[in-house]
Design a protein around this motif. Structure first.
Motif, PDB file in Angstrom:
ATOM      1  N   LYS A  62       0.855  -1.180   0.000  1.00  0.00           N
ATOM      2  CA  LYS A  62       0.000   0.000   0.000  1.00  0.00           C
ATOM      3  C   LYS A  62       0.893   1.232   0.000  1.00  0.00           C
ATOM      4  O   LYS A  62       1.788   1.358   0.829  1.00  0.00           O
ATOM      5  N   THR A  63       0.641   2.130  -0.924  1.00  0.00           N
ATOM      6  CA  THR A  63       1.440   3.344  -1.016  1.00  0.00           C
ATOM      7  C   THR A  63       0.925   4.395  -0.042  1.00  0.00           C
ATOM      8  O   THR A  63      -0.109   4.210   0.602  1.00  0.00           O
ATOM      9  N   SER A  64       1.622   5.497   0.058  1.00  0.00           N
ATOM     10  CA  SER A  64       1.246   6.554   0.997  1.00  0.00           C
ATOM     11  C   SER A  64      -0.084   7.218   0.648  1.00  0.00           C
ATOM     12  O   SER A  64      -0.744   7.768   1.515  1.00  0.00           O
ATOM     13  N   ASN A  65      -0.491   7.139  -0.625  1.00  0.00           N
ATOM     14  CA  ASN A  65      -1.789   7.708  -1.012  1.00  0.00           C
ATOM     15  C   ASN A  65      -2.869   6.626  -1.136  1.00  0.00           C
ATOM     16  O   ASN A  65      -3.822   6.775  -1.892  1.00  0.00           O
ATOM     17  N   ASP A  66      -2.693   5.519  -0.391  1.00  0.00           N
ATOM     18  CA  ASP A  66      -3.660   4.423  -0.284  1.00  0.00           C
ATOM     19  C   ASP A  66      -3.913   3.660  -1.586  1.00  0.00           C
ATOM     20  O   ASP A  66      -4.948   3.018  -1.734  1.00  0.00           O
ATOM     21  N   GLN A  67      -3.001   3.723  -2.494  1.00  0.00           N
ATOM     22  CA  GLN A  67      -3.080   2.894  -3.696  1.00  0.00           C
ATOM     23  C   GLN A  67      -2.423   1.550  -3.410  1.00  0.00           C
ATOM     24  O   GLN A  67      -1.467   1.478  -2.653  1.00  0.00           O
ATOM     25  N   VAL A  68      -2.934   0.485  -4.028  1.00  0.00           N
ATOM     26  CA  VAL A  68      -2.333  -0.834  -3.876  1.00  0.00           C
ATOM     27  C   VAL A  68      -1.442  -1.080  -5.081  1.00  0.00           C
ATOM     28  O   VAL A  68      -1.885  -0.994  -6.231  1.00  0.00           O
ATOM     29  N   LEU A  69      -0.179  -1.376  -4.813  1.00  0.00           N
ATOM     30  CA  LEU A  69       0.809  -1.571  -5.862  1.00  0.00           C
ATOM     31  C   LEU A  69       1.221  -3.042  -5.896  1.00  0.00           C
ATOM     32  O   LEU A  69       1.855  -3.529  -4.960  1.00  0.00           O
ATOM     33  N   PRO A  70       0.837  -3.769  -6.958  1.00  0.00           N
ATOM     34  CA  PRO A  70       1.262  -5.171  -7.042  1.00  0.00           C
ATOM     35  C   PRO A  70       2.744  -5.251  -7.408  1.00  0.00           C
ATOM     36  O   PRO A  70       3.223  -4.485  -8.247  1.00  0.00           O
ATOM     37  N   ILE A  71       3.445  -6.158  -6.778  1.00  0.00           N
ATOM     38  CA  ILE A  71       4.873  -6.313  -7.021  1.00  0.00           C
ATOM     39  C   ILE A  71       5.175  -7.782  -7.277  1.00  0.00           C
ATOM     40  O   ILE A  71       4.699  -8.654  -6.554  1.00  0.00           O
ATOM     41  N   ILE A  72       5.949  -8.026  -8.321  1.00  0.00           N
ATOM     42  CA  ILE A  72       6.378  -9.385  -8.657  1.00  0.00           C
ATOM     43  C   ILE A  72       7.894  -9.419  -8.661  1.00  0.00           C
ATOM     44  O   ILE A  72       8.541  -8.563  -9.267  1.00  0.00           O
ATOM     45  N   ILE A  73       8.457 -10.380  -7.978  1.00  0.00           N
ATOM     46  CA  ILE A  73       9.906 -10.578  -7.920  1.00  0.00           C
ATOM     47  C   ILE A  73      10.204 -11.947  -8.520  1.00  0.00           C
ATOM     48  O   ILE A  73       9.593 -12.943  -8.123  1.00  0.00           O
ATOM     49  N   LYS A  74      11.110 -11.990  -9.471  1.00  0.00           N
ATOM     50  CA  LYS A  74      11.534 -13.252 -10.086  1.00  0.00           C
ATOM     51  C   LYS A  74      13.020 -13.437  -9.791  1.00  0.00           C
ATOM     52  O   LYS A  74      13.823 -12.534 -10.046  1.00  0.00           O
ATOM     53  N   VAL A  75      13.356 -14.594  -9.237  1.00  0.00           N
ATOM     54  CA  VAL A  75      14.729 -14.867  -8.828  1.00  0.00           C
ATOM     55  C   VAL A  75      15.183 -16.174  -9.463  1.00  0.00           C
ATOM     56  O   VAL A  75      14.471 -17.181  -9.397  1.00  0.00           O
ATOM     57  N   VAL A  76      16.354 -16.157 -10.080  1.00  0.00           N
ATOM     58  CA  VAL A  76      16.961 -17.374 -10.620  1.00  0.00           C
ATOM     59  C   VAL A  76      18.090 -17.759  -9.678  1.00  0.00           C
ATOM     60  O   VAL A  76      18.973 -16.940  -9.403  1.00  0.00           O
ATOM     61  N   VAL A  77      18.038 -18.999  -9.167  1.00  0.00           N
ATOM     62  CA  VAL A  77      19.067 -19.491  -8.255  1.00  0.00           C
ATOM     63  C   VAL A  77      19.642 -20.790  -8.795  1.00  0.00           C
ATOM     64  O   VAL A  77      18.973 -21.526  -9.514  1.00  0.00           O
ATOM     65  N   ASP A  78      20.903 -21.070  -8.447  1.00  0.00           N
ATOM     66  CA  ASP A  78      21.494 -22.344  -8.834  1.00  0.00           C
ATOM     67  C   ASP A  78      21.131 -23.414  -7.814  1.00  0.00           C
ATOM     68  O   ASP A  78      20.390 -23.158  -6.862  1.00  0.00           O
ATOM     69  N   GLU A  79      21.643 -24.614  -8.005  1.00  0.00           N
ATOM     70  CA  GLU A  79      21.300 -25.739  -7.135  1.00  0.00           C
ATOM     71  C   GLU A  79      21.768 -25.541  -5.701  1.00  0.00           C
ATOM     72  O   GLU A  79      21.237 -26.138  -4.773  1.00  0.00           O
ATOM     73  N   LYS A  80      22.775 -24.694  -5.507  1.00  0.00           N
ATOM     74  CA  LYS A  80      23.316 -24.445  -4.171  1.00  0.00           C
ATOM     75  C   LYS A  80      22.651 -23.263  -3.481  1.00  0.00           C
ATOM     76  O   LYS A  80      22.968 -22.946  -2.343  1.00  0.00           O
ATOM     77  N   GLY A  81      21.758 -22.557  -4.179  1.00  0.00           N
ATOM     78  CA  GLY A  81      21.043 -21.443  -3.577  1.00  0.00           C
ATOM     79  C   GLY A  81      21.645 -20.082  -3.861  1.00  0.00           C
ATOM     80  O   GLY A  81      21.165 -19.084  -3.336  1.00  0.00           O
ATOM     81  N   LYS A  82      22.663 -20.022  -4.698  1.00  0.00           N
ATOM     82  CA  LYS A  82      23.260 -18.732  -5.048  1.00  0.00           C
ATOM     83  C   LYS A  82      22.343 -17.995  -6.018  1.00  0.00           C
ATOM     84  O   LYS A  82      21.902 -18.552  -7.027  1.00  0.00           O
TER      85      LYS A  82
END
Length: 72
Positions: free
Chosen positions: A44-64
């Protein structure tokens, strides 16, 4: 994906993006090895708007973290 590795990646992301604290990612295998984690949240922003956020993460087998993409 190993739960311990997922916990470690989640900790790294919540340090940078606190609003992802209780968000479970959608986990897919990456074609070149490793995993793609997709997080979807909204803030929720300061002016009461809802901001959708998507995070995409690529990790290797060890978690890096190899790549991180944010929608904002």
């Amino acid at each position: 994906m190993d739960p311990e590795i997922l916990k470690n990646v989640n900790q790294q992301l919540t340090d940078q993006f606190p609003y992802l604290k209780d968000v479970d990612p959608c986990i897919e295998e990456h074609p070149q090895g490793g995993f793609v984690l997709k997080y979807a949240a909204s803030v929720k922003t300061s002016n009461d708007q809802v901001l959708p956020i998507i995070i995409k993460v690529v990790v290797d087998e060890k978690g890096k973290i190899l790549n991180l993409i944010s929608s904002r």
